[in-house]
Design an enzyme around this catalytic site. Structure first.
Site, PDB file in Angstrom:
ATOM      1  N   ARG A   1       0.840  -1.193   0.000  1.00 53.10           N
ATOM      2  CA  ARG A   1       0.000   0.000   0.000  1.00 53.10           C
ATOM      3  C   ARG A   1       0.882   1.253   0.000  1.00 53.10           C
ATOM      4  O   ARG A   1       1.909   1.311   0.695  1.00 53.10           O
ATOM      5  CB  ARG A   1      -0.885  -0.016   1.250  1.00 53.10           C
ATOM      6  CG  ARG A   1      -1.990   1.033   1.274  1.00 53.10           C
ATOM      7  CD  ARG A   1      -3.047   0.771   0.256  1.00 53.10           C
ATOM      8  NE  ARG A   1      -4.276   1.526   0.504  1.00 53.10           N
ATOM      9  CZ  ARG A   1      -5.218   1.693  -0.410  1.00 53.10           C
ATOM     10  NH1 ARG A   1      -5.085   1.173  -1.624  1.00 53.10           N
ATOM     11  NH2 ARG A   1      -6.321   2.345  -0.117  1.00 53.10           N
TER      12      ARG A   1
ATOM     13  N   THR B   1      -8.719   0.322 -10.150  1.00 53.03           N
ATOM     14  CA  THR B   1      -8.165  -0.924  -9.609  1.00 53.03           C
ATOM     15  C   THR B   1      -8.265  -2.090 -10.601  1.00 53.03           C
ATOM     16  O   THR B   1      -9.001  -2.031 -11.582  1.00 53.03           O
ATOM     17  CB  THR B   1      -8.827  -1.246  -8.246  1.00 53.03           C
ATOM     18  OG1 THR B   1      -8.769  -0.102  -7.408  1.00 53.03           O
ATOM     19  CG2 THR B   1      -8.213  -2.413  -7.544  1.00 53.03           C
TER      20      THR B   1
ATOM     21  N   GLU C   1      -5.849   3.838  -7.784  1.00 48.55           N
ATOM     22  CA  GLU C   1      -7.078   4.442  -7.270  1.00 48.55           C
ATOM     23  C   GLU C   1      -8.001   4.878  -8.404  1.00 48.55           C
ATOM     24  O   GLU C   1      -8.514   4.036  -9.100  1.00 48.55           O
ATOM     25  CB  GLU C   1      -6.768   5.594  -6.301  1.00 48.55           C
ATOM     26  CG  GLU C   1      -7.749   5.721  -5.140  1.00 48.55           C
ATOM     27  CD  GLU C   1      -9.214   5.826  -5.514  1.00 48.55           C
ATOM     28  OE1 GLU C   1      -9.924   4.799  -5.396  1.00 48.55           O
ATOM     29  OE2 GLU C   1      -9.672   6.917  -5.879  1.00 48.55           O
TER      30      GLU C   1
ATOM     31  N   SER D   1      -8.360   0.805   2.556  1.00 48.18           N
ATOM     32  CA  SER D   1      -8.656   0.277   1.223  1.00 48.18           C
ATOM     33  C   SER D   1      -9.898  -0.605   1.265  1.00 48.18           C
ATOM     34  O   SER D   1     -10.296  -1.090   2.327  1.00 48.18           O
ATOM     35  CB  SER D   1      -7.461  -0.563   0.752  1.00 48.18           C
ATOM     36  OG  SER D   1      -7.749  -1.200  -0.466  1.00 48.18           O
TER      37      SER D   1
HETATM   38  N1  GLY Z   1      -8.290   2.645  -4.165  1.00 48.36           N
HETATM   39  C1  GLY Z   1      -9.011   1.444  -4.145  1.00 48.36           C
HETATM   40  C2  GLY Z   1      -8.916   0.772  -2.840  1.00 48.36           C
HETATM   41  O1  GLY Z   1      -7.842   0.663  -2.295  1.00 48.36           O
HETATM   42  O2  GLY Z   1      -9.893   0.352  -2.308  1.00 48.36           O
END
Ligand code: GLY
Length: 610
Positions: free
Chosen positions: A126, A421, A441, A493
């Site tokens: 992440r 995603t 994202e 997320s």
């Molecule tokens: N940005 C998509 C997620 O991490 O849920």
């Protein structure tokens, strides 16, 4: 370095002491095999747009499922060359950076689950907020959050990219082929070009902000501002050069030197500049990417998913767990769709799960789990108590609960849009598997492209992952929001990479996941229920019409549910909105005959294998 803040929870009777545990897995040494990647660019037949029926793919030895045929093929060729599931995932990700730039890439982050026949390993790539970011990050001079759209399309929204460093770490534990060889497909395609797909063309044509970035404008649009047409041979020399360097020099080539400097320069040159530094990027690889997968029982299955900062696994297990405490409707699934009675229970359970998500889930390096353990949110007694809130009629919206009688002093985060995603599912010849969900994202991330300092045309897009943090640091009563911006923090997320096992035998059964912002949680839950409650194969389960609730109105996939179902839900008090629900599910399941893979008819994914 991140700091663990002991933020306040109050036991309804007394204050509790909270502990965080981190279990480190020791990975296997890469095995030795005769290998060698000779990449051949496959035929690129024109793909259809919209909802395209897919057959489902039966294979016997291995299977790769990804969101674009060229990416799937790269993983296929890597496994054919002797690679592991993790090797294949790396090759797939590098090709996705090129051919599906709107969804994921080396400028973003990812969560990877890897099953090695004995254990489920979880690797957290992440993105992190810069060290200089604080809770005022997205506030204007009056202390109000800037418009969400402006926040997305800015240097402010970029988190330090995590995908490459996480994949390098996973490769050191599960790789068979040399790291450098895994880049051959993407480098070749970036140099020689690939055919722009209908989905990429359509998204480029409808996109405004990307045209304002000089590098992206030159790459994706002609001199009249027209999006590169379907079938256009798109080359990306800058990306080819960056990947060549990363192939040769690993993390150093991305996290130090020209690439790191270029990322910072691009972010700071934006009209809404961010405060990321080269040092933030230099520091990213210096961490342990290994975390502990979360595995929970549901019926005869053991469902493994990603822990916080993802909210995905917890929400899925809460919804499925709450429904176990309700009297099952006479029929749950009829004529290709869930029944109104089943949907009512699911949508109500979803409200309860999303209320908890907005109260509790954030980066565990900063925020304690309620009662010291995230499992408290999935504990059967707690879910039984939550299930009592579901009646015959819609509750409207839900309040968060108090697991283990703990009262959180965090403020409630408001829902913020998140989208984009991509998902990758792979089973290799050894039966090892990967479930990896990966993102920049929003569609095309923050719309800022870096050429990595190469000076060549093209490059890669940067993420806007920091808009997955709450723009508002405090609620109206002044309580801090768990998922607010803090230095070096990872945004919450919805990504839900999932591996499913037989609870009794421990046998691996399936790998599944999806893109789709917060709806990822619902798409993935639907596929799990479809395969292991309704008895559908992976493709049939993916095809089932989508349904979502984020603790408010319910969203049904447009034109896929009968009027009878919609009327029945409305009669129970549900507010129904119909709209496109463009999931991008990929799943591979073990069957008595071998493997069976499914790819979402709503996107361009395919499955390949032998
Ligand atoms: N940005 C998509 C997620 O991490 O849920």
């Amino acid at each position: 370095m991140t700091t663990l803040f002991h933020l306040p929870y109050v036991k309804i009777a007394s204050t509790v002491t909270l502990l965080t545990s981190l279990v480190l897995f020791i990975g296997c040494e890469p095995s030795e095999r005769e290998t060698g990647v000779t990449y051949t660019i496959p035929e690129q037949p024109e793909m259809a747009t919209g909802y395209t029926e897919k057959p489902g793919w039966a294979t016997s030895e291995f299977a790769v499922a990804a969101a674009n045929p060229l990416a799937t093929d790269a993983g296929y060729q890597i496994i054919k060359a002797g690679g592991s599931a993790v090797d294949a995932a790396i090759a797939v990700q590098m090709v996705l950076t090129l051919v599906e730039p709107q969804s994921s890439g080396i400028g973003g982050g990812a969560f990877l689950l890897a099953w090695d026949g004995a254990d489920v390993h979880a690797y957290n790539g992440r993105e992190t907020a810069p060290a200089a970011a604080d809770e005022n990050h997205f506030l204007d001079e009056d202390g109000n959050p800037i418009p969400f759209r402006d926040a997305v399309r800015s240097g402010l929204s970029a988190g330090v990219p995590g995908t490459i460093a996480m994949l390098k770490h996973a490769h050191e534990r599960h790789g068979i082929l040399p790291w450098a060889e895994l880049f051959t497909p993407a480098i070749t395609l970036a140099e020689e070009g690939f055919n722009v797909s209908p989905r990429l063309h359509g998204l480029l044509a409808g996109e405004e902000a990307l045209r304002e970035d000089d590098i992206a404008a030159q790459l994706y649009y002609d001199e009249n501002g027209e999006a590169r047409p379907i079938g256009y041979n798109l080359q990306n020399p800058a990306l080819a050069e960056i990947l060549r360097q990363v192939a040769l020099r690993g993390n150093e080539a991305f996290y130090t030197g020209a690439v790191a400097e270029s990322i910072v320069e691009r972010i700071r040159a934006h009209e809404r500049p961010g405060n990321m530094t080269v040092e933030d990027i230099n520091n990213y690889p210096n961490q342990d990417f290994t975390t502990e997968a979360m595995c929970n029982e549901w019926r005869a299955y053991r469902i493994c998913g990603f822990p916080p900062p993802s909210s995905g696994h917890i929400a899925i297990m809460q919804m499925l767990g709450i429904m176990e405490h309700l009297e099952a409707p006479q029929a749950g699934f009829e004529d290709g769709t869930p029944t109104a009675e089943w949907l009512h229970q699911y949508l109500e359970a979803a409200k309860l799960a999303f209320a908890d998500r907005n109260q509790y889930i954030a980066d565990p390096n900063f925020v304690e789990a309620p009662a010291g353990d995230w499992q408290s949110l999935m504990n059967s007694d707690y879910l039984a108590e939550r299930s009592l809130l579901i009646g015959e009629n819609s509750m409207g919206s839900a309040e968060p609960g108090n697991p283990e009688d703990v009262l959180s002093l965090f403020g409630l985060m408001q829902e913020q849009p998140d989208k984009g995603t991509s998902h990758i599912s792979i089973v290799d010849r050894d039966g090892n598997s990967v479930s990896m969900t990966t993102t920049i994202e929003s569609g095309f991330g923050n719309r800022i492209m870096s050429d990595g300092g190469t000076g060549l045309p093209g490059g890669f897009l940067l993420n806007n992952e920091l808009t997955d943090l709450s723009l508002r640091p405090y609620d109206d009563d002044g309580n801090p929001i768990a998922n607010r911006v803090e230095p070096n923090k990872r945004p919450r997320s919805s990504m839900s990479p999932t591996l499913i096992f037989d609870n009794e035998s421990g046998d691996f059964l399936a790998s599944v996941g999806s893109p789709g912002g917060a709806a990822i949680i619902h798409y993935t839950a639907k596929a799990i229920v479809g395969m292991y409650d309704w008895g559908l194969n992976a493709q049939e389960a993916i095809n089932v019409p989508n349904f979502s609730n984020f603790n408010g109105p319910s969203v049904l996939e447009e034109d896929r549910f009968s009027d009878d179902i919609i009327r029945a839900l409305e009669a129970m008090g549900h507010e129904i909105t119909e709209r496109a629900q463009t999931s991008g599910l990929q799943a591979i399941q073990v069957t008595p005959e071998g493997l069976f893979g499914g790819a979402d008819p709503r996107r361009e994914g395919v499955v390949m294998g032998e």
